[in-house]
Write an enzyme that holds these catalytic residues in place. Structure first.
Site, PDB file in Angstrom:
ATOM      1  N   GLY A 273       0.796  -1.430  -0.326  1.00 12.07           N
ATOM      2  CA  GLY A 273       0.147   0.097  -0.022  1.00 12.07           C
ATOM      3  C   GLY A 273       1.061   1.346  -0.100  1.00 12.07           C
ATOM      4  O   GLY A 273       2.327   1.300  -0.293  1.00 12.07           O
ATOM      5  N   GLY A 275       2.618   4.676   2.230  1.00 10.79           N
ATOM      6  CA  GLY A 275       2.225   5.750   3.639  1.00 10.79           C
ATOM      7  C   GLY A 275       3.107   5.626   4.097  1.00 10.79           C
ATOM      8  O   GLY A 275       4.992   4.092   3.254  1.00 10.79           O
ATOM      9  N   ILE A 277       5.046   3.023   6.858  1.00 12.53           N
ATOM     10  CA  ILE A 277       5.161   1.057   6.791  1.00 12.53           C
ATOM     11  C   ILE A 277       5.680   0.891   5.197  1.00 12.53           C
ATOM     12  O   ILE A 277       6.498   0.127   5.200  1.00 12.53           O
ATOM     13  CB  ILE A 277       3.967   0.803   7.121  1.00 12.53           C
ATOM     14  CG1 ILE A 277       3.339   1.439   8.926  1.00 12.53           C
ATOM     15  CG2 ILE A 277       4.017  -0.866   7.612  1.00 12.53           C
ATOM     16  CD1 ILE A 277       2.501   1.058   9.381  1.00 12.53           C
ATOM     17  N   GLU A 298      -0.776  -1.696  -6.797  1.00 11.17           N
ATOM     18  CA  GLU A 298      -1.334  -1.251  -7.473  1.00 11.17           C
ATOM     19  C   GLU A 298      -0.992   0.558  -7.945  1.00 11.17           C
ATOM     20  O   GLU A 298      -1.286   1.091  -8.841  1.00 11.17           O
ATOM     21  CB  GLU A 298      -3.275   0.150  -6.388  1.00 11.17           C
ATOM     22  CG  GLU A 298      -4.058  -1.296  -6.732  1.00 11.17           C
ATOM     23  CD  GLU A 298      -4.626  -0.652  -4.740  1.00 11.17           C
ATOM     24  OE1 GLU A 298      -5.940  -1.762  -4.948  1.00 11.17           O
ATOM     25  OE2 GLU A 298      -4.265  -0.344  -4.222  1.00 11.17           O
ATOM     26  N   ASN A 388     -10.903   7.873   2.942  1.00 13.86           N
ATOM     27  CA  ASN A 388     -10.808   7.178   1.922  1.00 13.86           C
ATOM     28  C   ASN A 388     -11.628   6.620   1.436  1.00 13.86           C
ATOM     29  O   ASN A 388     -11.855   6.817   0.412  1.00 13.86           O
ATOM     30  CB  ASN A 388      -9.197   7.012   1.711  1.00 13.86           C
ATOM     31  CG  ASN A 388      -7.942   8.184   2.581  1.00 13.86           C
ATOM     32  OD1 ASN A 388      -7.139   7.638   3.195  1.00 13.86           O
ATOM     33  ND2 ASN A 388      -8.125   9.509   2.144  1.00 13.86           N
ATOM     34  N   GLY A 392      -8.257  -1.006  -2.985  1.00 13.44           N
ATOM     35  CA  GLY A 392      -8.192  -1.903  -3.306  1.00 13.44           C
ATOM     36  C   GLY A 392      -7.261  -3.522  -2.717  1.00 13.44           C
ATOM     37  O   GLY A 392      -7.341  -4.109  -2.210  1.00 13.44           O
TER      38      GLY A 392
END
Lengths: 520, 520
Positions: A273, A275, A277, A298, A388, A392
């Site tokens: 994803g 961010g 982390i 993505e 948000n 996905g």
């Protein structure tokens, strides 16, 4: 203008080149509009900004509202500004920006939150625009070029463009001449509705399923506008000690799985994803022991360029290039080095369960919080306030070979540096269920839940993942709930419904989830 | 014995024919065991029953316990009897029977509840038997025959057999000579782990992806036992007025969708669960206006034979034939009529998101309850007490073209004929999320949720689906929660966490969900 004409290789379309002001009259209140764009890349800027200027200048706030369908979020200068000008009625399936979030949570904007793979296909099926005969009125698509045959060459994302152009009555193209053409980097399959769909013949991350162009009916193009505005590049999320500790836990786990023979030495295609982390994990891999890596995801962020540069990443498939301004410069300056190792695909391929399961992706995403039985909340703070959207994450976590969620074990409130525990008895909103998740990770440790029944799972999560400030409270809850439910012969997954959200209620009242006790 | 030898066409295996008593010593306490079988069909009977007799006769209760991995539920004379004899430690991923449910909910049996498609692959990956090096100790598989090449011809189900035989150290075969051979009805693909998987080339319900046999390493066969026990046929669920009203709502909806051009005139491949509502839907289709139907599902019940006989069903793909005793007789007596219109596939194909999405199935399943925002609870009564498991409902509902859940609007308690509302403010356990479901149906009406934002969705569900006894209470909750959350600027999906489960708590205390008011 010369560059614009060069980019429009189907010459009879030159007659449809227009000034941006000329397209404003096409837009009527209540229309259903589709845009290109994904997590902000490859979205149209000229027309949306001109429309916002038009509304602002003529005091049309609330009088020119649209239903807005876009692959995911786009730059704040477009949709978020639209929200601030009361130009959005419905918004599907994801968004970012303070104004649009305020509009949603204050009841002015209606948002639909769907799995991105499902959004693309259901939009194409006409499910979201049933009242409009399943159609979009206008599509606005940012392109690099139009081929001799009228194929659209997209820019830094694919999103839901194939579906949007298929159900749109009119198409407006923005050709962005301020950035290089991305021709050859996209992999597009024309959407076909059931029962006539065919397999995606993708067995490797770098296999191509379709063509580099979006094929459309060029009769629908009503205007072509030149764009000189770059994407509003994503700001880089700084890593911190917590992120690095989480990343270390994950990379150590990968090593363990390779040793046990459950992962190949070059791992499996990674989905990660956005961010801090995610950046820490990718950063960790760049320094780590694994090579020959592949990515099926993505969004590519700047850290992915570092992973390429480390020599450890062989290929990346993505929906969008979501670089910072510096990241884009780096990508353009070293085009030959990166471009043949990257493919961009629309949601209908990238997020589809079919390739995700077949390839055996490793999915890693950050939730708001998870609970002791491994349900996760990814979307609604306090169970009611939209951030948000699910994006996905469900597409990947449901279908991955390994489904991993990572979060700090606690977060600060105004009055308490660990006032929020991200490990709770019961999440107030469930986006991912216990049936879907394999591994939960915080900076405290990693809980491998594969093969564990609920009560064993709860003990493992509390022991490995919870913050020390909350461990006794969570353990007390589990013990109390277990005793109560087993006595009632209803103890597969113990809960106490009369006090299960006591921590959340306390947070709203007292600014911390640290309750004194579990009494009602 | 002659028939048994005829069925074992690989002749050198005749030497491994054994009496069932001879295999008992193979089983040791703590072993990981895999069976064939699915929703009770095609499961082994001779060895499990002999083991149960052995435990009972020798007072070995609690001293011979196994971890049991089976595609789904099997006949009560096997697993449920094992539960009553304390022979089960862990059970994955689904079950039926009073004793096994009691064991689970009283904390004696550890159950893992996974999506069936995921169970099959994760079992094959070794995730559930990590402590045993990813292996099963013994597999017990019911077969019709063994081919010349050692391929296993299964019986009335496929379940997770391909994965089970692959990770089993030893295999015991039960050849059931009391029923005809099902040779040719199965479609089996040998499981391959990522990153080396290939597409399933299924674009039509009757396409074949693999071979009619399960290929195994025959060296692993340690015993072949003759079986003369038929499946414990499924009792037929009677239809009632409520089920018929629900079915009528669904069939009317299909007509509407065909008219709107969102469904072809022969609909799309149908997945239908088990029970009285499913029977009413299939019964309704047999009398209805649609022909050229196809079925892609997990379980064929007796009503499916009626649908074949009506001439309206062209082909059915399933994991198992779950007929009643009479239904099996009908199937066998008219073999030529039915057999070339049916294919049985393992979970790894039938429940895989890949064909379900590609074919565009219409999924229909019954939950315990759903909530006003369209989250559904399919597994845990009161959020804690396990019934059967999620089964394949999530595989289908997440990936279908249309995801439909149907339930009576209310159910009786001991003291109140409508003491339980199946439409609640917030389900206490979520198996299917708001991101997954399209249509909810009760006997009161049908709520088409496609394209609706949460608050609009809640209003539609209350208006169309709720029982009149609960409509005012639910409306009051929605209005109150909306007001509160919008005022706090947190109202995307309004809830009041301090009283959200008040109805459920009242049910436990007072035997009805009819509360006097929403005060805390």
């Amino acid at each position: 203008m010369l560059e614009l004409r060069n980019r429009i290789r189907k010459k009879n379309l030159h007659g449809r080149i227009k000034h941006v002001e000329d397209v404003i009259p096409l837009f009527k209140n209540g229309m259903n509009i589709g845009w290109s764009g994904f997590t902000p890349a490859g979205y149209p800027k000229m027309v949306p900004i001109a429309l916002a200027d038009h509304v602002e200048k003529n005091n049309l706030q609330g009088k020119l509202k649209f239903n807005l369908f876009i692959g995911a979020s786009v730059g704040v200068e477009t949709e978020d500004r639209w929200a601030s000008l009361d130009m959005i009625d419905r918004r599907w399936p994801y968004q970012t920006g303070k104004n649009i979030q305020a509009g949603i949570n204050e009841g002015r904007i209606r948002m639909g939150d769907r799995h991105l793979s499902m959004f693309a296909q259901d939009l194409g099926y006409g499910f979201y625009t049933k009242d409009n005969n399943g159609r979009l009125d206008i599509a606005i698509i940012e392109c690099s070029a139009i081929t001799e045959n009228g194929g659209l060459v997209l820019t830094a994302s694919c999103g839901a463009v194939p579906e949007i152009v298929q159900i749109a009555d009119k198409i407006i193209i923005e050709i962005n001449t301020s950035i290089p053409s991305f021709e050859g980097l996209h992999d597009i399959v024309e959407p076909v509705n059931p029962p006539n769909r065919l397999p995606y013949l993708i067995s490797r991350v770098d296999d191509r399923a379709g063509s580099p162009y979006v094929r459309i009916d060029t009769d629908k193009i009503v205007a072509i506008v030149e764009s000189d505005r770059p994407d509003n590049g994503r700001a880089f999320s700084e890593q911190d000690d917590t992120s690095e500790a989480i990343a270390n836990n994950i990379i150590e786990f990968f090593g363990h799985e390779v040793k046990a023979g459950r992962l190949p030495r070059n791992l499996l295609p990674l989905q990660s994803g956005v961010g801090s982390i995610a950046n820490a994990v990718i950063g960790g891999l760049a320094k780590g022991p694994f090579s020959g890596l592949k990515v099926w995801t993505e969004v590519l962020q700047d850290t992915m360029l570092d992973l390429f540069d480390s020599g450890k990443l062989d290929f990346a498939s993505t929906v969008s290039l979501s670089f910072s301004v510096d990241g884009f410069k780096r990508f353009y300056d070293n085009w030959d080095q990166y471009a043949n190792k990257v493919m961009m695909r629309p949601l209908s391929i990238a997020n589809h369960p079919e390739p995700i399961r077949r390839l055996g992706c490793i999915a890693m995403n950050t939730p708001v919080e998870f609970d002791i039985y491994a349900h996760a909340n990814s979307t609604l703070v306090g169970g009611t306030r939209m951030i948000n959207g699910i994006g996905g994450s469900g597409d990947f976590l449901r279908n991955a070979y390994l489904s991993i969620m990572h979060t700090p074990s606690a977060r600060p409130t105004k009055t308490d540096p660990t006032g929020i525990t991200c490990v709770v008895p019961h999440v107030p909103h469930v986006d991912h269920t216990e049936h879907d998740l394999d591994v939960l990770v915080t900076e405290q440790g990693l809980a491998d839940l594969r093969g564990l029944a609920p009560k064993d799972r709860a003990q493992e999560i509390i022991t490995k993942c919870a913050h020390p400030d909350y461990k006794p409270l969570l353990q007390e809850y589990l013990d109390m709930a277990t005793k109560d439910c087993l006595a009632r012969k209803a103890g597969h997954e113990p809960q106490l419904l009369d006090r299960v959200f006591k921590m959340q209620v306390n947070l709203a009242k007292n600014g911390t989830m640290k309750i004194n006790n579990w009494e009602i």
